[in-house]
Design a protein around this motif. Structure first.
Motif, mmCIF file in Angstrom:
data_model
loop_
_atom_site.group_PDB
_atom_site.id
_atom_site.type_symbol
_atom_site.label_atom_id
_atom_site.label_comp_id
_atom_site.label_asym_id
_atom_site.label_seq_id
_atom_site.Cartn_x
_atom_site.Cartn_y
_atom_site.Cartn_z
ATOM 1 N N GLY A 72 15.283 36.567 41.275
ATOM 2 C CA GLY A 72 15.330 36.739 39.833
ATOM 3 C C GLY A 72 14.457 37.886 39.362
ATOM 4 O O GLY A 72 14.043 38.737 40.151
ATOM 5 N N VAL A 73 14.178 37.874 38.075
ATOM 6 C CA VAL A 73 13.395 38.938 37.451
ATOM 7 C C VAL A 73 12.234 38.321 36.662
ATOM 8 O O VAL A 73 12.258 37.142 36.334
ATOM 9 C CB VAL A 73 14.254 39.799 36.501
ATOM 10 C CG1 VAL A 73 15.306 40.566 37.270
ATOM 11 C CG2 VAL A 73 14.891 38.965 35.412
ATOM 12 N N ILE A 74 11.263 39.144 36.373
ATOM 13 C CA ILE A 74 10.134 38.705 35.554
ATOM 14 C C ILE A 74 10.493 38.977 34.105
ATOM 15 O O ILE A 74 10.782 40.116 33.730
ATOM 16 C CB ILE A 74 8.837 39.408 35.971
ATOM 17 C CG1 ILE A 74 8.472 38.940 37.375
ATOM 18 C CG2 ILE A 74 7.718 39.118 34.971
ATOM 19 C CD1 ILE A 74 7.283 39.606 37.976
ATOM 20 N N ARG A 75 10.501 37.933 33.327
ATOM 21 C CA ARG A 75 10.914 38.020 31.926
ATOM 22 C C ARG A 75 9.732 38.330 31.018
ATOM 23 O O ARG A 75 9.855 39.071 30.055
ATOM 24 C CB ARG A 75 11.560 36.707 31.521
ATOM 25 C CG ARG A 75 12.344 36.791 30.247
ATOM 26 C CD ARG A 75 13.007 35.490 29.930
ATOM 27 N NE ARG A 75 14.402 35.540 30.356
ATOM 28 C CZ ARG A 75 15.229 34.535 30.232
ATOM 29 N NH1 ARG A 75 14.816 33.387 29.742
ATOM 30 N NH2 ARG A 75 16.476 34.649 30.605
ATOM 31 N N GLU A 76 8.567 37.737 31.310
ATOM 32 C CA GLU A 76 7.374 37.924 30.478
ATOM 33 C C GLU A 76 6.123 37.910 31.346
ATOM 34 O O GLU A 76 6.123 37.314 32.415
ATOM 35 C CB GLU A 76 7.218 36.780 29.471
ATOM 36 C CG GLU A 76 8.187 36.728 28.357
ATOM 37 C CD GLU A 76 7.878 35.562 27.440
ATOM 38 O OE1 GLU A 76 6.796 35.571 26.810
ATOM 39 O OE2 GLU A 76 8.703 34.639 27.381
ATOM 40 N N ARG A 77 5.068 38.546 30.819
ATOM 41 C CA ARG A 77 3.733 38.475 31.418
ATOM 42 C C ARG A 77 2.761 38.324 30.268
ATOM 43 O O ARG A 77 2.828 39.058 29.299
ATOM 44 C CB ARG A 77 3.389 39.773 32.152
ATOM 45 C CG ARG A 77 4.384 40.235 33.154
ATOM 46 C CD ARG A 77 4.049 41.614 33.647
ATOM 47 N NE ARG A 77 4.126 42.596 32.567
ATOM 48 C CZ ARG A 77 4.106 43.898 32.734
ATOM 49 N NH1 ARG A 77 4.001 44.407 33.936
ATOM 50 N NH2 ARG A 77 4.180 44.728 31.719
ATOM 51 N N TYR A 78 1.850 37.360 30.375
ATOM 52 C CA TYR A 78 0.868 37.188 29.304
ATOM 53 C C TYR A 78 -0.352 36.449 29.833
ATOM 54 O O TYR A 78 -0.342 35.867 30.906
ATOM 55 C CB TYR A 78 1.465 36.461 28.095
ATOM 56 C CG TYR A 78 2.032 35.089 28.374
ATOM 57 C CD1 TYR A 78 1.227 33.955 28.326
ATOM 58 C CD2 TYR A 78 3.372 34.924 28.686
ATOM 59 C CE1 TYR A 78 1.737 32.692 28.573
ATOM 60 C CE2 TYR A 78 3.906 33.661 28.941
ATOM 61 C CZ TYR A 78 3.083 32.556 28.878
ATOM 62 O OH TYR A 78 3.587 31.318 29.137
ATOM 63 N N PHE A 79 -1.417 36.493 29.019
ATOM 64 C CA PHE A 79 -2.659 35.812 29.340
ATOM 65 C C PHE A 79 -2.839 34.681 28.343
ATOM 66 O O PHE A 79 -2.634 34.851 27.149
ATOM 67 C CB PHE A 79 -3.839 36.788 29.248
ATOM 68 C CG PHE A 79 -5.155 36.147 29.537
ATOM 69 C CD1 PHE A 79 -5.575 35.947 30.841
ATOM 70 C CD2 PHE A 79 -5.981 35.728 28.508
ATOM 71 C CE1 PHE A 79 -6.789 35.343 31.114
ATOM 72 C CE2 PHE A 79 -7.199 35.128 28.764
ATOM 73 C CZ PHE A 79 -7.594 34.936 30.065
ATOM 74 N N ASN A 80 -3.181 33.480 28.833
ATOM 75 C CA ASN A 80 -3.527 32.368 27.950
ATOM 76 C C ASN A 80 -4.740 31.650 28.524
ATOM 77 O O ASN A 80 -5.375 32.142 29.454
ATOM 78 C CB ASN A 80 -2.337 31.431 27.709
ATOM 79 C CG ASN A 80 -1.931 30.634 28.924
ATOM 80 O OD1 ASN A 80 -2.610 30.608 29.945
ATOM 81 N ND2 ASN A 80 -0.807 29.959 28.830
ATOM 82 N N ARG A 81 -5.062 30.477 28.013
ATOM 83 C CA ARG A 81 -6.278 29.764 28.445
ATOM 84 C C ARG A 81 -6.246 29.374 29.922
ATOM 85 O O ARG A 81 -7.283 29.169 30.531
ATOM 86 C CB ARG A 81 -6.527 28.543 27.578
ATOM 87 C CG ARG A 81 -5.453 27.496 27.647
ATOM 88 C CD ARG A 81 -5.751 26.325 26.708
ATOM 89 N NE ARG A 81 -4.648 25.409 26.641
ATOM 90 C CZ ARG A 81 -4.391 24.464 27.546
ATOM 91 N NH1 ARG A 81 -5.185 24.305 28.572
ATOM 92 N NH2 ARG A 81 -3.349 23.675 27.413
#
Length: 100
Positions: A72-81
């Protein structure tokens, strides 16, 4: 279903014509799997988010009782807690790794 399961991501090919192909295998941990959206949410641990290209096709190996593979593919990248999170969209189902 796959929560807290180790997984590894490895780029198979680049979508863009002059894109950067990364041969690194990234070891991650599954936060959750959403079968409706066909998305796997992964904690990347020590790996920084820009290392994961949004312009590549990845192979993802889930290390459960039996090894499962998907593409598949990477849809999102983010930082959270929880830390660095990558949202992996499954394009090509789960396959058991055959034992020779």
């Amino acid at each position: 279903m796959y929560e807290k399961c180790p997984a590894s991501l490895r780029m198979k090919r680049v979508i863009l014509q002059n894109g950067y192909f990364d041969e690194t295998t990234y070891n991650c941990e599954i936060i959750t799997y959403n079968p409706k959206e066909e998305c796997i949410y992964l904690l990347t641990g020590k790996y920084e988010l820009p290392l994961f290209s949004l312009d590549g096709v990845y192979a993802c190996i889930l290390e459960t009782e039996e090894e499962l593979k998907c593409e598949g593919v990477i849809r999102e990248r983010y930082f959270n807690r929880l830390g660095n999170v990558v949202v992996f969209y499954v394009r090509n189902g789960f396959y058991k790794n055959p034992v020779n």
